[in-house]
Write a protein that holds these residues in place. Structure first.
Motif, PDB file in Angstrom:
ATOM      1  N   MET A 220      40.461  37.897  40.619  1.00  0.00           N
ATOM      2  CA  MET A 220      39.087  37.422  40.513  1.00  0.00           C
ATOM      3  C   MET A 220      38.500  37.226  41.903  1.00  0.00           C
ATOM      4  O   MET A 220      39.158  36.693  42.807  1.00  0.00           O
ATOM      5  CB  MET A 220      39.044  36.111  39.721  1.00  0.00           C
ATOM      6  N   TRP A 221      37.233  37.677  42.074  1.00  0.00           N
ATOM      7  CA  TRP A 221      36.507  37.513  43.323  1.00  0.00           C
ATOM      8  C   TRP A 221      35.154  36.866  43.055  1.00  0.00           C
ATOM      9  O   TRP A 221      34.594  36.978  41.950  1.00  0.00           O
ATOM     10  CB  TRP A 221      36.253  38.853  44.006  1.00  0.00           C
ATOM     11  N   ARG A 222      34.609  36.258  44.099  1.00  0.00           N
ATOM     12  CA  ARG A 222      33.252  35.730  44.044  1.00  0.00           C
ATOM     13  C   ARG A 222      32.284  36.833  44.476  1.00  0.00           C
ATOM     14  O   ARG A 222      32.472  37.472  45.511  1.00  0.00           O
ATOM     15  CB  ARG A 222      33.115  34.506  44.956  1.00  0.00           C
ATOM     16  N   GLN A 223      31.224  37.076  43.690  1.00  0.00           N
ATOM     17  CA  GLN A 223      30.311  38.171  43.984  1.00  0.00           C
ATOM     18  C   GLN A 223      29.522  37.947  45.267  1.00  0.00           C
ATOM     19  O   GLN A 223      29.221  38.888  45.998  1.00  0.00           O
ATOM     20  CB  GLN A 223      29.327  38.373  42.814  1.00  0.00           C
ATOM     21  N   SER A 224      29.160  36.736  45.564  1.00  0.00           N
ATOM     22  CA  SER A 224      28.266  36.466  46.684  1.00  0.00           C
ATOM     23  C   SER A 224      28.881  36.841  48.030  1.00  0.00           C
ATOM     24  O   SER A 224      28.227  37.467  48.868  1.00  0.00           O
ATOM     25  CB  SER A 224      27.862  34.990  46.690  1.00  0.00           C
ATOM     26  N   ASP A 225      30.149  36.489  48.256  1.00  0.00           N
ATOM     27  CA  ASP A 225      30.768  36.749  49.558  1.00  0.00           C
ATOM     28  C   ASP A 225      32.039  37.590  49.472  1.00  0.00           C
ATOM     29  O   ASP A 225      32.660  37.897  50.509  1.00  0.00           O
ATOM     30  CB  ASP A 225      31.075  35.423  50.263  1.00  0.00           C
ATOM     31  N   GLY A 226      32.468  37.981  48.268  1.00  0.00           N
ATOM     32  CA  GLY A 226      33.657  38.814  48.122  1.00  0.00           C
ATOM     33  C   GLY A 226      34.959  38.082  48.324  1.00  0.00           C
ATOM     34  O   GLY A 226      36.029  38.708  48.412  1.00  0.00           O
ATOM     35  N   ARG A 227      34.923  36.769  48.381  1.00  0.00           N
ATOM     36  CA  ARG A 227      36.137  35.987  48.602  1.00  0.00           C
ATOM     37  C   ARG A 227      36.945  35.881  47.306  1.00  0.00           C
ATOM     38  O   ARG A 227      36.400  35.715  46.223  1.00  0.00           O
ATOM     39  CB  ARG A 227      35.769  34.597  49.111  1.00  0.00           C
ATOM     40  N   GLY A 228      38.269  35.961  47.422  1.00  0.00           N
ATOM     41  CA  GLY A 228      39.119  35.843  46.247  1.00  0.00           C
ATOM     42  C   GLY A 228      39.082  34.449  45.653  1.00  0.00           C
ATOM     43  O   GLY A 228      39.135  33.446  46.381  1.00  0.00           O
ATOM     44  N   VAL A 229      38.965  34.373  44.336  1.00  0.00           N
ATOM     45  CA  VAL A 229      38.910  33.088  43.637  1.00  0.00           C
ATOM     46  C   VAL A 229      40.301  32.677  43.190  1.00  0.00           C
ATOM     47  O   VAL A 229      40.773  31.582  43.488  1.00  0.00           O
ATOM     48  CB  VAL A 229      37.947  33.155  42.438  1.00  0.00           C
ATOM     49  N   ARG A 230      40.983  33.575  42.444  1.00  0.00           N
ATOM     50  CA  ARG A 230      42.337  33.280  41.982  1.00  0.00           C
ATOM     51  C   ARG A 230      42.968  34.524  41.402  1.00  0.00           C
ATOM     52  O   ARG A 230      42.260  35.472  41.020  1.00  0.00           O
ATOM     53  CB  ARG A 230      42.337  32.140  40.967  1.00  0.00           C
ATOM     54  N   ASN A 231      44.273  34.530  41.325  1.00  0.00           N
ATOM     55  CA  ASN A 231      45.036  35.576  40.663  1.00  0.00           C
ATOM     56  C   ASN A 231      45.760  34.973  39.466  1.00  0.00           C
ATOM     57  O   ASN A 231      46.318  33.877  39.562  1.00  0.00           O
ATOM     58  CB  ASN A 231      46.056  36.210  41.607  1.00  0.00           C
ATOM     59  N   VAL A 232      45.734  35.698  38.354  1.00  0.00           N
ATOM     60  CA  VAL A 232      46.444  35.263  37.147  1.00  0.00           C
ATOM     61  C   VAL A 232      47.613  36.210  36.944  1.00  0.00           C
ATOM     62  O   VAL A 232      47.430  37.353  36.514  1.00  0.00           O
ATOM     63  CB  VAL A 232      45.523  35.266  35.909  1.00  0.00           C
ATOM     64  N   PRO A 233      48.832  35.803  37.250  1.00  0.00           N
ATOM     65  CA  PRO A 233      49.982  36.711  37.115  1.00  0.00           C
ATOM     66  C   PRO A 233      50.337  36.963  35.651  1.00  0.00           C
ATOM     67  O   PRO A 233      50.286  36.073  34.815  1.00  0.00           O
ATOM     68  CB  PRO A 233      51.107  35.951  37.835  1.00  0.00           C
ATOM     69  N   MET A 234      50.674  38.206  35.347  1.00  0.00           N
ATOM     70  CA  MET A 234      51.156  38.595  34.023  1.00  0.00           C
ATOM     71  C   MET A 234      52.313  39.555  34.205  1.00  0.00           C
ATOM     72  O   MET A 234      52.450  40.187  35.257  1.00  0.00           O
ATOM     73  CB  MET A 234      50.044  39.247  33.197  1.00  0.00           C
ATOM     74  N   LYS A 235      53.118  39.694  33.174  1.00  0.00           N
ATOM     75  CA  LYS A 235      54.284  40.565  33.238  1.00  0.00           C
ATOM     76  C   LYS A 235      54.014  41.934  32.635  1.00  0.00           C
ATOM     77  O   LYS A 235      54.944  42.676  32.335  1.00  0.00           O
ATOM     78  CB  LYS A 235      55.458  39.898  32.529  1.00  0.00           C
ATOM     79  N   ASP A 236      52.749  42.256  32.469  1.00  0.00           N
ATOM     80  CA  ASP A 236      52.387  43.518  31.834  1.00  0.00           C
ATOM     81  C   ASP A 236      51.044  43.977  32.397  1.00  0.00           C
ATOM     82  O   ASP A 236      50.237  43.162  32.856  1.00  0.00           O
ATOM     83  CB  ASP A 236      52.279  43.325  30.321  1.00  0.00           C
TER      84      ASP A 236
END
Length: 424
Positions: A220-236
């Motif tokens: 996930m990124w923020r549209q305004s500045d392109g900074r990463g918001v968070r990553n949601v890890p999954m096994k698939d």
């Protein structure tokens, strides 16, 4: 004169056109839509009577009319049609009559993606996205007149998925990039690089870009500045992803290669990496989810490898509300909805598109074979009241259900039973 016999007078035959309007309408009520259209062409008097809304309003109750199309953006470009024209088009849908042509042919086999908006049809073609003008009747302009339409470029590899949201076009590609363009000008606003591999699914809110990756997980990124918001890890790998209309939640569908349930719903705002909801009781073999649509904030549609289209109420996610099973055991590659009663589903073989009615989950109401004898899956589809747009591996097809039937076509008896689509 007394002895003459009076000559018998000839009986005057009554003329149907001299009957009161109410009586003529009562007779015309027994005619199907095709015969009513022919009656309109006989004379001025019949054209005047047959053009009254009362006749078409009663007849319209026998046909199903598609409402706003596409679960991804509301389409309202057909409201100017008269009720007579709507009945004629609905009759074509019910009888399966349409004209078909190839709008774009690809030089090599692709996995194209479509999105239909009020004014345009967007088509991905290798590493770019092209925009084509849709006329007021729902039909596409000729390809030659669309040469000046905007193309969105910037990916070094193929575009996997994209979404048109408000004033922006947001795409995810095999190069691991998420690109945001200005919809009107084609100018690049943001170009973001994922560290989790290829982006196979993508959606966006006004503030956040949410992308599903091939390496497993959501970025996930923020549209305004392109900074990463968070990553949601999954096994698939995350094959499909959709943001709900309130822009507070997003749903993910994974490929089903693990022991975890494929369909989950997440909260966008939270920082926790646990799903808010898990749809379904148990893991089913081969249940990988290939496409998702939020019809409303609570109603979610899913489709995938296990040949089912399912409707979920996320307030009670334990079991699906409805299930629509493909009779030929084909995987469902894509779905589209009119946000009312009907769901269109594209399958993995022979260009098959089936229409399902939520009021009749036990039977498909219409089956269409796009492209004749082609063996390609239907990778993406969209529809409005006039046309069905279907993207196959080598071409994008336009099926026009608003076309007029030729005069030399065999006549259909008024007493012939109507098809399933027109019985409601």
């Amino acid at each position: 004169m007394d002895g003459e016999q009076l000559a018998p007078q000839k009986a005057i035959m009554p003329n149907f056109l001299d009957f009161p309007v109410e009586l003529i309408i009562a007779v015309l009520d027994y005619l199907p839509v095709r015969d009513l259209n022919r009656m309109c062409e006989t004379c001025r008097r019949m054209r005047e009577v047959c053009s009254r809304l009362l006749i078409w309003r009663r007849l319209g109750k026998s046909y199903v009319h598609f409402e706003n199309s596409s679960g991804r953006e509301v389409i309202t470009n057909m409201e100017s049609l008269s009720l007579r024209e709507k009945c004629r088009i609905a009759h074509n849908w019910s009888s399966g009559f349409h004209t078909e042509h190839i709008y774009i042919r690809f030089k090599t086999g692709l996995l194209p993606w479509l999105q239909l908006t009020t004014d345009h049809l967007y088509i991905s073609n290798m590493n770019k996205i092209s925009r084509y003008k849709v006329q007021s009747g729902g039909r596409l302009r000729s390809l030659q007149s669309s040469k000046k339409e905007i193309k969105y470029t910037g990916h070094s590899q193929d575009v996997n998925k994209f979404v048109v949201k408000e004033n922006n076009v947001v795409s995810g590609g095999s190069d691991g990039r998420a690109i945001v363009w200005d919809k009107a000008s084609g100018r690049t606003i943001q170009a973001l690089q994922s560290d989790l591999g290829s982006l196979v699914s993508i959606d966006a809110t006004r503030e956040i870009i949410v992308a599903g990756t091939n390496g497993g997980g959501v970025q996930m990124w923020r549209q305004s500045d392109g900074r990463g918001v968070r990553n949601v890890p999954m096994k698939d790998r995350v094959w499909s992803l959709i943001v709900d209309p309130t822009q507070r939640l997003f749903a993910t569908g994974t490929s089903g290669n693990t022991d975890y349930t494929s369909l989950k719903v997440w909260d966008i705002a939270t920082s926790e990496n646990t799903p808010m909801l898990v749809c379904g009781e148990n893991k089913r073999q081969g249940e990988g989810i290939l496409d998702l649509i939020f019809e409303s904030s609570n109603v979610l549609l899913s489709a995938g490898y296990d040949t089912f289209v399912r409707q979920w109420d996320i307030r009670t996610p334990r079991l699906p509300v409805m299930e629509f099973e493909e009779p030929s055991d084909n995987a469902v590659y894509c779905i589209s909805s009119d946000n009312n009663y009907f769901i269109a589903a594209g399958y993995c073989r022979h260009g098959i598109v089936r229409f399902w009615d939520k009021r009749r989950s036990d039977i498909c109401v219409q089956t269409i074979y796009v492209g004749g004898n082609v063996k390609s899956p239907v990778y993406s589809l969209q529809f409005n009241k006039h046309c069905l747009y279907a993207a196959l591996s080598h071409a994008v097809y336009v099926l026009d259900f608003g076309a007029y039937k030729p005069e030399h076509e065999n006549y259909t008896s008024p007493l012939e039973p109507l098809t399933l689509l027109s019985q409601y």
